[in-house]
Design a protein around this motif. Structure first.
Motif, PDB file in Angstrom:
ATOM      1  N   VAL A 143      -0.889   1.023 -15.565  1.00 46.00           N
ATOM      2  CA  VAL A 143       0.531   1.237 -15.268  1.00 46.00           C
ATOM      3  C   VAL A 143       0.821   2.721 -15.444  1.00 46.00           C
ATOM      4  O   VAL A 143       0.401   3.332 -16.432  1.00 46.00           O
ATOM      5  N   GLU A 144       1.530   3.300 -14.481  1.00 44.05           N
ATOM      6  CA  GLU A 144       1.880   4.713 -14.579  1.00 44.05           C
ATOM      7  C   GLU A 144       3.263   4.947 -13.992  1.00 44.05           C
ATOM      8  O   GLU A 144       3.709   4.222 -13.101  1.00 44.05           O
ATOM      9  N   GLU A 145       3.945   5.973 -14.514  1.00 47.07           N
ATOM     10  CA  GLU A 145       5.267   6.326 -14.022  1.00 47.07           C
ATOM     11  C   GLU A 145       5.170   7.319 -12.871  1.00 47.07           C
ATOM     12  O   GLU A 145       4.239   8.132 -12.820  1.00 47.07           O
ATOM     13  N   ASP A 146       6.158   7.278 -11.985  1.00 44.57           N
ATOM     14  CA  ASP A 146       6.140   8.152 -10.821  1.00 44.57           C
ATOM     15  C   ASP A 146       6.084   9.631 -11.204  1.00 44.57           C
ATOM     16  O   ASP A 146       5.301  10.394 -10.634  1.00 44.57           O
ATOM     17  N   GLY A 147       6.876  10.043 -12.175  1.00 47.48           N
ATOM     18  CA  GLY A 147       6.904  11.445 -12.565  1.00 47.48           C
ATOM     19  C   GLY A 147       5.589  11.941 -13.139  1.00 47.48           C
ATOM     20  O   GLY A 147       5.189  13.093 -12.904  1.00 47.48           O
ATOM     21  N   ARG A 148       4.896  11.087 -13.862  1.00 51.75           N
ATOM     22  CA  ARG A 148       3.635  11.478 -14.490  1.00 51.75           C
ATOM     23  C   ARG A 148       2.513  11.649 -13.466  1.00 51.75           C
ATOM     24  O   ARG A 148       1.478  12.247 -13.776  1.00 51.75           O
ATOM     25  N   LEU A 149       2.721  11.167 -12.240  1.00 51.82           N
ATOM     26  CA  LEU A 149       1.723  11.360 -11.188  1.00 51.82           C
ATOM     27  C   LEU A 149       1.677  12.806 -10.701  1.00 51.82           C
ATOM     28  O   LEU A 149       0.805  13.170  -9.907  1.00 51.82           O
ATOM     29  N   ASN A 150       2.592  13.638 -11.174  1.00 48.76           N
ATOM     30  CA  ASN A 150       2.554  15.067 -10.852  1.00 48.76           C
ATOM     31  C   ASN A 150       1.566  15.821 -11.734  1.00 48.76           C
ATOM     32  O   ASN A 150       1.218  16.966 -11.433  1.00 48.76           O
ATOM     33  N   ASP A 151       1.134  15.185 -12.816  1.00 50.79           N
ATOM     34  CA  ASP A 151       0.155  15.794 -13.714  1.00 50.79           C
ATOM     35  C   ASP A 151      -1.247  15.452 -13.188  1.00 50.79           C
ATOM     36  O   ASP A 151      -1.585  14.273 -13.069  1.00 50.79           O
ATOM     37  N   PRO A 152      -2.086  16.443 -12.858  1.00 51.27           N
ATOM     38  CA  PRO A 152      -3.387  16.150 -12.241  1.00 51.27           C
ATOM     39  C   PRO A 152      -4.307  15.294 -13.104  1.00 51.27           C
ATOM     40  O   PRO A 152      -5.059  14.471 -12.583  1.00 51.27           O
ATOM     41  N   VAL A 153      -4.249  15.466 -14.424  1.00 54.62           N
ATOM     42  CA  VAL A 153      -5.116  14.686 -15.310  1.00 54.62           C
ATOM     43  C   VAL A 153      -4.657  13.229 -15.383  1.00 54.62           C
ATOM     44  O   VAL A 153      -5.455  12.295 -15.266  1.00 54.62           O
ATOM     45  N   LEU A 154      -3.344  13.038 -15.573  1.00 56.60           N
ATOM     46  CA  LEU A 154      -2.803  11.680 -15.630  1.00 56.60           C
ATOM     47  C   LEU A 154      -2.972  10.965 -14.293  1.00 56.60           C
ATOM     48  O   LEU A 154      -3.283   9.768 -14.247  1.00 56.60           O
ATOM     49  N   LYS A 155      -2.776  11.694 -13.216  1.00 57.18           N
ATOM     50  CA  LYS A 155      -2.918  11.126 -11.872  1.00 57.18           C
ATOM     51  C   LYS A 155      -4.351  10.666 -11.637  1.00 57.18           C
ATOM     52  O   LYS A 155      -4.590   9.552 -11.169  1.00 57.18           O
ATOM     53  N   GLU A 156      -5.307  11.517 -11.969  1.00 60.74           N
ATOM     54  CA  GLU A 156      -6.711  11.165 -11.757  1.00 60.74           C
ATOM     55  C   GLU A 156      -7.122   9.983 -12.612  1.00 60.74           C
ATOM     56  O   GLU A 156      -7.851   9.094 -12.162  1.00 60.74           O
ATOM     57  N   ASN A 157      -6.629   9.944 -13.846  1.00 60.75           N
ATOM     58  CA  ASN A 157      -6.970   8.839 -14.732  1.00 60.75           C
ATOM     59  C   ASN A 157      -6.428   7.521 -14.192  1.00 60.75           C
ATOM     60  O   ASN A 157      -7.119   6.499 -14.194  1.00 60.75           O
ATOM     61  N   PHE A 158      -5.191   7.535 -13.719  1.00 62.05           N
ATOM     62  CA  PHE A 158      -4.582   6.312 -13.176  1.00 62.05           C
ATOM     63  C   PHE A 158      -5.354   5.822 -11.946  1.00 62.05           C
ATOM     64  O   PHE A 158      -5.687   4.638 -11.846  1.00 62.05           O
ATOM     65  N   ILE A 159      -5.638   6.718 -11.012  1.00 61.61           N
ATOM     66  CA  ILE A 159      -6.340   6.325  -9.789  1.00 61.61           C
ATOM     67  C   ILE A 159      -7.744   5.815 -10.114  1.00 61.61           C
ATOM     68  O   ILE A 159      -8.212   4.830  -9.531  1.00 61.61           O
ATOM     69  N   THR A 160      -8.418   6.458 -11.053  1.00 61.72           N
ATOM     70  CA  THR A 160      -9.747   5.998 -11.466  1.00 61.72           C
ATOM     71  C   THR A 160      -9.683   4.574 -11.997  1.00 61.72           C
ATOM     72  O   THR A 160     -10.522   3.728 -11.670  1.00 61.72           O
ATOM     73  N   ARG A 161      -8.664   4.292 -12.811  1.00 64.87           N
ATOM     74  CA  ARG A 161      -8.531   2.942 -13.379  1.00 64.87           C
ATOM     75  C   ARG A 161      -8.236   1.904 -12.298  1.00 64.87           C
ATOM     76  O   ARG A 161      -8.773   0.792 -12.329  1.00 64.87           O
ATOM     77  N   VAL A 162      -7.383   2.265 -11.353  1.00 61.64           N
ATOM     78  CA  VAL A 162      -7.053   1.329 -10.276  1.00 61.64           C
ATOM     79  C   VAL A 162      -8.299   0.966  -9.473  1.00 61.64           C
ATOM     80  O   VAL A 162      -8.569  -0.216  -9.212  1.00 61.64           O
ATOM     81  N   PHE A 163      -9.071   1.978  -9.085  1.00 59.99           N
ATOM     82  CA  PHE A 163     -10.273   1.716  -8.291  1.00 59.99           C
ATOM     83  C   PHE A 163     -11.338   0.996  -9.115  1.00 59.99           C
ATOM     84  O   PHE A 163     -12.111   0.194  -8.590  1.00 59.99           O
ATOM     85  N   CYS A 164     -11.388   1.267 -10.416  1.00 55.41           N
ATOM     86  CA  CYS A 164     -12.324   0.572 -11.295  1.00 55.41           C
ATOM     87  C   CYS A 164     -12.003  -0.919 -11.359  1.00 55.41           C
ATOM     88  O   CYS A 164     -12.895  -1.770 -11.227  1.00 55.41           O
ATOM     89  N   LEU A 165     -10.737  -1.244 -11.560  1.00 57.76           N
ATOM     90  CA  LEU A 165     -10.342  -2.648 -11.650  1.00 57.76           C
ATOM     91  C   LEU A 165     -10.573  -3.362 -10.316  1.00 57.76           C
ATOM     92  O   LEU A 165     -11.033  -4.507 -10.284  1.00 57.76           O
ATOM     93  N   HIS A 166     -10.276  -2.681  -9.225  1.00 57.45           N
ATOM     94  CA  HIS A 166     -10.541  -3.259  -7.897  1.00 57.45           C
ATOM     95  C   HIS A 166     -12.036  -3.517  -7.721  1.00 57.45           C
ATOM     96  O   HIS A 166     -12.439  -4.575  -7.209  1.00 57.45           O
ATOM     97  N   ASP A 167     -12.847  -2.573  -8.146  1.00 60.01           N
ATOM     98  CA  ASP A 167     -14.301  -2.729  -8.054  1.00 60.01           C
ATOM     99  C   ASP A 167     -14.773  -3.920  -8.883  1.00 60.01           C
ATOM    100  O   ASP A 167     -15.652  -4.685  -8.466  1.00 60.01           O
ATOM    101  N   LEU A 168     -14.178  -4.090 -10.063  1.00 57.46           N
ATOM    102  CA  LEU A 168     -14.536  -5.230 -10.906  1.00 57.46           C
ATOM    103  C   LEU A 168     -14.245  -6.539 -10.183  1.00 57.46           C
ATOM    104  O   LEU A 168     -15.092  -7.446 -10.143  1.00 57.46           O
ATOM    105  N   TYR A 169     -13.053  -6.658  -9.615  1.00 57.86           N
ATOM    106  CA  TYR A 169     -12.686  -7.893  -8.905  1.00 57.86           C
ATOM    107  C   TYR A 169     -13.602  -8.120  -7.693  1.00 57.86           C
ATOM    108  O   TYR A 169     -14.049  -9.249  -7.449  1.00 57.86           O
ATOM    109  N   GLN A 170     -13.893  -7.051  -6.951  1.00 56.70           N
ATOM    110  CA  GLN A 170     -14.763  -7.189  -5.785  1.00 56.70           C
ATOM    111  C   GLN A 170     -16.177  -7.588  -6.198  1.00 56.70           C
ATOM    112  O   GLN A 170     -16.835  -8.392  -5.526  1.00 56.70           O
TER     113      GLN A 170
END
Length: 314
Positions: A143-170
């Motif tokens: 879960v991430e907030e819209d404003g925090r997606l402007n931070d490159p580190v927080l943004k990358e961490n969130f996207i990494t987690r999303v793709f990781c969880l998707h990969d797990l389900y797949q």
């Protein structure tokens, strides 16, 4: 690629805010939309509020947090919001949801530091009622907030987690097995090390005991611990450690100048002179010349589509 991601309706550009406006986030609506299948939800509208509508806020009387009208605290929306939240989140449990982008500071959707009013003051220590329900019922969900997606580190961490969880389900393909979980975990060895060496070791111990569990119980436990570890931000120190591990796979394949060039690139990254992309690009080049199937499958090298350009600023 269909990755189901929840999102606050106003963040995706729907005019559902209290003033009839929206809060469209360009990164979410433009950059991520080709990869994500968004499920837009406005808890306030969903629970019966109108557009436009009076503003609302969180209020505490030391016994509970209530969602009330900003000008007349006797108008209480708490029960209707909690009823909507529980019903909606329960339905999302079956959607293989891989992430959620919420609207910051909202008394319904805020993830953290939401204003909570009391009789005498206000503190920024609250969580929106809907998002609080979401995180409680689905503790593994990124879960991430819209404003925090402007931070490159927080943004990358969130996207990494999303793709990781998707990969797990797949990888489980609807039916988890011990073999599938072990194979998945093997591919995430260096990704997990980059986020937390302690978390990586603990997950390794858990996977070693998979035979002791009912497989569905184990999957749920593994998923939660996996995503908790992934939520820890990867550090330059941990990334450097991983890069040095990857470097070791080429000790018999590279000549001295090539080894020196890679070592210098890793050191320059460690010193903050280069982005993470630089040593990874060279490692990928060497891997294309000297095949290693185990290394090729490591998610650390390709955690998400490179078109997202997320490692340029790390």
């Amino acid at each position: 690629m269909t990755i189901n991601v929840g999102i606050s309706s106003c963040v995706i550009g729907e005019s559902v805010r209290f003033d009839g406006g929206h809060k469209s986030n360009k990164f979410a609506s433009k950059v991520l939309s080709p990869y994500f299948n968004y499920i837009p939800i406005c808890p306030e509208v969903g629970s019966g509020m109108s557009v436009p509508r009076p503003t609302i806020r969180l209020m505490t009387n030391d016994e509970r947090i209530a969602l009330v009208d900003s000008k007349d605290s006797s108008i209480d929306y708490t029960d209707s919001m909690l009823e909507f939240s529980n019903k909606t989140v329960d339905a999302l449990m079956d959607a293989d949801l891989c992430g959620y982008i919420v609207c910051a500071n909202s008394p319904s959707c805020g993830m953290e530091r939401v204003k909570v009013y009391s009789k005498n003051n206000a503190t920024k220590n609250g969580v929106g009622l809907y998002t609080g329900t979401l995180m409680k019922k689905m503790p593994w969900l990124p879960v991430e907030e819209d404003g925090r997606l402007n931070d490159p580190v927080l943004k990358e961490n969130f996207i990494t987690r999303v793709f990781c969880l998707h990969d797990l389900y797949q990888s489980m393909d609807g039916q988890p097995t011990a073999g599938k979980i072990v194979a998945f975990h093997s591919r995430y060895k260096y990704t997990l090390m980059s986020h937390s060496t302690v978390g990586y070791k603990n997950l390794g111990k858990l996977v070693a005991r998979v035979a002791e569990y009912d497989i569905h119980e184990f999957f749920n436990l593994y998923r939660t611990q996996l995503m908790q570890t992934m939520s820890i931000r990867a550090t330059r120190k941990n990334n450097t450690n991983v890069l040095m591990h990857l470097q070791g796979y080429f000790k018999k394949d590279l000549d001295s100048p090539q080894k020196q060039a890679l070592a210098e690139l890793i050191q320059e990254y460690n010193q903050g002179l280069l982005p993470l992309l630089s040593p990874i690009t060279l490692i990928k080049h060497h891997l294309s010349m000297h095949n290693n199937d185990y290394l090729k499958q490591q998610s650390f090298l390709n955690p998400y589509p490179q078109e997202l350009r997320l490692r340029y600023g790390l």
